[in-house]
Design a protein around this motif. Structure first.
Motif, PDB file in Angstrom:
ATOM      1  N   ASP A  28       0.840  -1.208   0.000  1.00  0.00           N
ATOM      2  CA  ASP A  28       0.000   0.000   0.000  1.00  0.00           C
ATOM      3  C   ASP A  28       0.871   1.253   0.000  1.00  0.00           C
ATOM      4  N   HIS A  29       1.960   1.218   0.771  1.00  0.00           N
ATOM      5  CA  HIS A  29       2.887   2.349   0.834  1.00  0.00           C
ATOM      6  C   HIS A  29       3.512   2.628  -0.543  1.00  0.00           C
ATOM      7  N   LEU A  30       3.810   1.567  -1.284  1.00  0.00           N
ATOM      8  CA  LEU A  30       4.410   1.748  -2.614  1.00  0.00           C
ATOM      9  C   LEU A  30       3.522   2.567  -3.543  1.00  0.00           C
ATOM     10  N   ARG A  31       2.227   2.529  -3.325  1.00  0.00           N
ATOM     11  CA  ARG A  31       1.305   3.289  -4.183  1.00  0.00           C
ATOM     12  C   ARG A  31       1.533   4.791  -4.077  1.00  0.00           C
ATOM     13  N   THR A  32       2.125   5.241  -2.966  1.00  0.00           N
ATOM     14  CA  THR A  32       2.394   6.670  -2.800  1.00  0.00           C
ATOM     15  C   THR A  32       3.884   6.993  -2.883  1.00  0.00           C
ATOM     16  N   ASP A  33       4.726   5.980  -2.963  1.00  0.00           N
ATOM     17  CA  ASP A  33       6.176   6.189  -2.996  1.00  0.00           C
ATOM     18  C   ASP A  33       6.811   5.430  -4.161  1.00  0.00           C
ATOM     19  N   PHE A  34       6.079   5.326  -5.270  1.00  0.00           N
ATOM     20  CA  PHE A  34       6.536   4.529  -6.413  1.00  0.00           C
ATOM     21  C   PHE A  34       7.651   5.189  -7.205  1.00  0.00           C
ATOM     22  N   GLU A  35       7.769   6.517  -7.092  1.00  0.00           N
ATOM     23  CA  GLU A  35       8.787   7.207  -7.896  1.00  0.00           C
ATOM     24  C   GLU A  35      10.197   7.025  -7.336  1.00  0.00           C
ATOM     25  N   ARG A  36      10.287   6.577  -6.109  1.00  0.00           N
ATOM     26  CA  ARG A  36      11.589   6.306  -5.480  1.00  0.00           C
ATOM     27  C   ARG A  36      12.276   5.161  -6.216  1.00  0.00           C
ATOM     28  N   HIS A  37      13.585   5.225  -6.306  1.00  0.00           N
ATOM     29  CA  HIS A  37      14.352   4.179  -6.990  1.00  0.00           C
ATOM     30  C   HIS A  37      14.626   3.036  -6.009  1.00  0.00           C
ATOM     31  N   TRP A  38      13.611   2.191  -5.826  1.00  0.00           N
ATOM     32  CA  TRP A  38      13.674   1.073  -4.903  1.00  0.00           C
ATOM     33  C   TRP A  38      14.542  -0.039  -5.462  1.00  0.00           C
ATOM     34  N   THR A  39      15.307  -0.679  -4.579  1.00  0.00           N
ATOM     35  CA  THR A  39      15.955  -1.946  -4.915  1.00  0.00           C
ATOM     36  C   THR A  39      15.249  -3.024  -4.098  1.00  0.00           C
ATOM     37  N   LEU A  40      15.441  -4.251  -4.485  1.00  0.00           N
ATOM     38  CA  LEU A  40      14.839  -5.357  -3.752  1.00  0.00           C
ATOM     39  C   LEU A  40      15.369  -5.400  -2.321  1.00  0.00           C
ATOM     40  N   ASP A  41      16.653  -5.118  -2.147  1.00  0.00           N
ATOM     41  CA  ASP A  41      17.246  -5.071  -0.802  1.00  0.00           C
ATOM     42  C   ASP A  41      16.583  -4.002   0.053  1.00  0.00           C
ATOM     43  N   GLU A  42      16.356  -2.826  -0.528  1.00  0.00           N
ATOM     44  CA  GLU A  42      15.700  -1.745   0.220  1.00  0.00           C
ATOM     45  C   GLU A  42      14.269  -2.117   0.595  1.00  0.00           C
ATOM     46  N   MET A  43      13.578  -2.746  -0.313  1.00  0.00           N
ATOM     47  CA  MET A  43      12.202  -3.169  -0.033  1.00  0.00           C
ATOM     48  C   MET A  43      12.170  -4.153   1.133  1.00  0.00           C
ATOM     49  N   ALA A  44      13.040  -5.148   1.067  1.00  0.00           N
ATOM     50  CA  ALA A  44      13.091  -6.160   2.125  1.00  0.00           C
ATOM     51  C   ALA A  44      13.479  -5.511   3.451  1.00  0.00           C
ATOM     52  N   GLY A  45      14.454  -4.630   3.419  1.00  0.00           N
ATOM     53  CA  GLY A  45      14.869  -3.934   4.635  1.00  0.00           C
ATOM     54  C   GLY A  45      13.762  -3.084   5.213  1.00  0.00           C
ATOM     55  N   HIS A  46      13.012  -2.441   4.364  1.00  0.00           N
ATOM     56  CA  HIS A  46      11.882  -1.616   4.806  1.00  0.00           C
ATOM     57  C   HIS A  46      10.851  -2.467   5.558  1.00  0.00           C
ATOM     58  N   CYS A  47      10.713  -3.714   5.130  1.00  0.00           N
ATOM     59  CA  CYS A  47       9.755  -4.634   5.766  1.00  0.00           C
ATOM     60  C   CYS A  47      10.375  -5.399   6.936  1.00  0.00           C
ATOM     61  N   GLY A  48      11.687  -5.289   7.096  1.00  0.00           N
ATOM     62  CA  GLY A  48      12.350  -6.009   8.174  1.00  0.00           C
ATOM     63  C   GLY A  48      12.437  -7.503   7.931  1.00  0.00           C
ATOM     64  N   MET A  49      12.600  -7.886   6.674  1.00  0.00           N
ATOM     65  CA  MET A  49      12.713  -9.313   6.358  1.00  0.00           C
ATOM     66  C   MET A  49      13.686  -9.509   5.214  1.00  0.00           C
ATOM     67  N   ASP A  50      14.001 -10.757   4.922  1.00  0.00           N
ATOM     68  CA  ASP A  50      14.913 -11.027   3.820  1.00  0.00           C
ATOM     69  C   ASP A  50      14.152 -11.026   2.487  1.00  0.00           C
ATOM     70  N   ILE A  51      14.897 -11.009   1.407  1.00  0.00           N
ATOM     71  CA  ILE A  51      14.320 -10.911   0.063  1.00  0.00           C
ATOM     72  C   ILE A  51      13.392 -12.089  -0.236  1.00  0.00           C
ATOM     73  N   THR A  52      13.815 -13.284   0.168  1.00  0.00           N
ATOM     74  CA  THR A  52      13.005 -14.475  -0.102  1.00  0.00           C
ATOM     75  C   THR A  52      11.644 -14.378   0.568  1.00  0.00           C
ATOM     76  N   SER A  53      11.613 -13.955   1.830  1.00  0.00           N
ATOM     77  CA  SER A  53      10.341 -13.826   2.548  1.00  0.00           C
ATOM     78  C   SER A  53       9.471 -12.741   1.926  1.00  0.00           C
ATOM     79  N   LEU A  54      10.077 -11.594   1.624  1.00  0.00           N
ATOM     80  CA  LEU A  54       9.321 -10.512   0.992  1.00  0.00           C
ATOM     81  C   LEU A  54       8.689 -10.991  -0.308  1.00  0.00           C
ATOM     82  N   THR A  55       9.469 -11.670  -1.116  1.00  0.00           N
ATOM     83  CA  THR A  55       8.971 -12.157  -2.404  1.00  0.00           C
ATOM     84  C   THR A  55       7.841 -13.157  -2.209  1.00  0.00           C
ATOM     85  N   LYS A  56       7.988 -14.051  -1.254  1.00  0.00           N
ATOM     86  CA  LYS A  56       6.952 -15.057  -0.978  1.00  0.00           C
ATOM     87  C   LYS A  56       5.635 -14.392  -0.582  1.00  0.00           C
ATOM     88  N   TYR A  57       5.690 -13.462   0.355  1.00  0.00           N
ATOM     89  CA  TYR A  57       4.468 -12.809   0.824  1.00  0.00           C
ATOM     90  C   TYR A  57       3.877 -11.893  -0.241  1.00  0.00           C
TER      91      TYR A  57
END
Length: 129
Positions: A28-57
């Protein structure tokens, strides 16, 4: 397994529920912050989990990987901007929506909408009149 459910002896793993909710809030947050140059690592870190878990959920919630979900949001925003901001060029809109290359934007847009961004704008503006 069915017997366990019937007997009410199934223990829920609360961390799975919390993690799923965390990713849902992040999407939901990405809908308002989509212009940011996100990396997968940053996304996972933002959620407090590893890339595999983020991708699964993320796949459970959206049937997309986190990056593809972000691209989908960016394309939806770009499609709206193409109609709402007639004075902006396609390249400028692509950068405003977080794409680092207007060529990549045009390729992904064409794949999503089966028409180039320029033609998409022209067709919908014609339909408006």
């Amino acid at each position: 397994m069915l017997d366990l459910f019937r007997k009410g002896q199934v223990e829920l793993d609360e961390s799975l529920i919390v993690n799923l909710r965390t990713v849902e809030i992040f999407l939901d947050h990405l809908r308002t912050d989509f212009e940011r140059h996100w990396t997968l690592d940053e996304m996972a870190g933002h959620c407090g989990m590893d890339i595999t878990s983020l991708t699964k959920y993320c796949k459970q919630l959206s049937n997309l990987t986190p990056i593809n979900y972000l691209i989908k949001i960016r394309l939806e925003a770009a499609a709206k901007m193409l109609l709402d901001d007639e004075d902006k060029g396609v390249g400028e809109i692509s950068y405003d929506c977080g794409f680092s290359s207007s060529q990549y934007f045009a390729t992904r847009f064409r794949k999503q909408y089966a028409v180039s961004p320029k033609d998409y704008r022209a067709n919908l503006l014609l339909a408006k009149k």
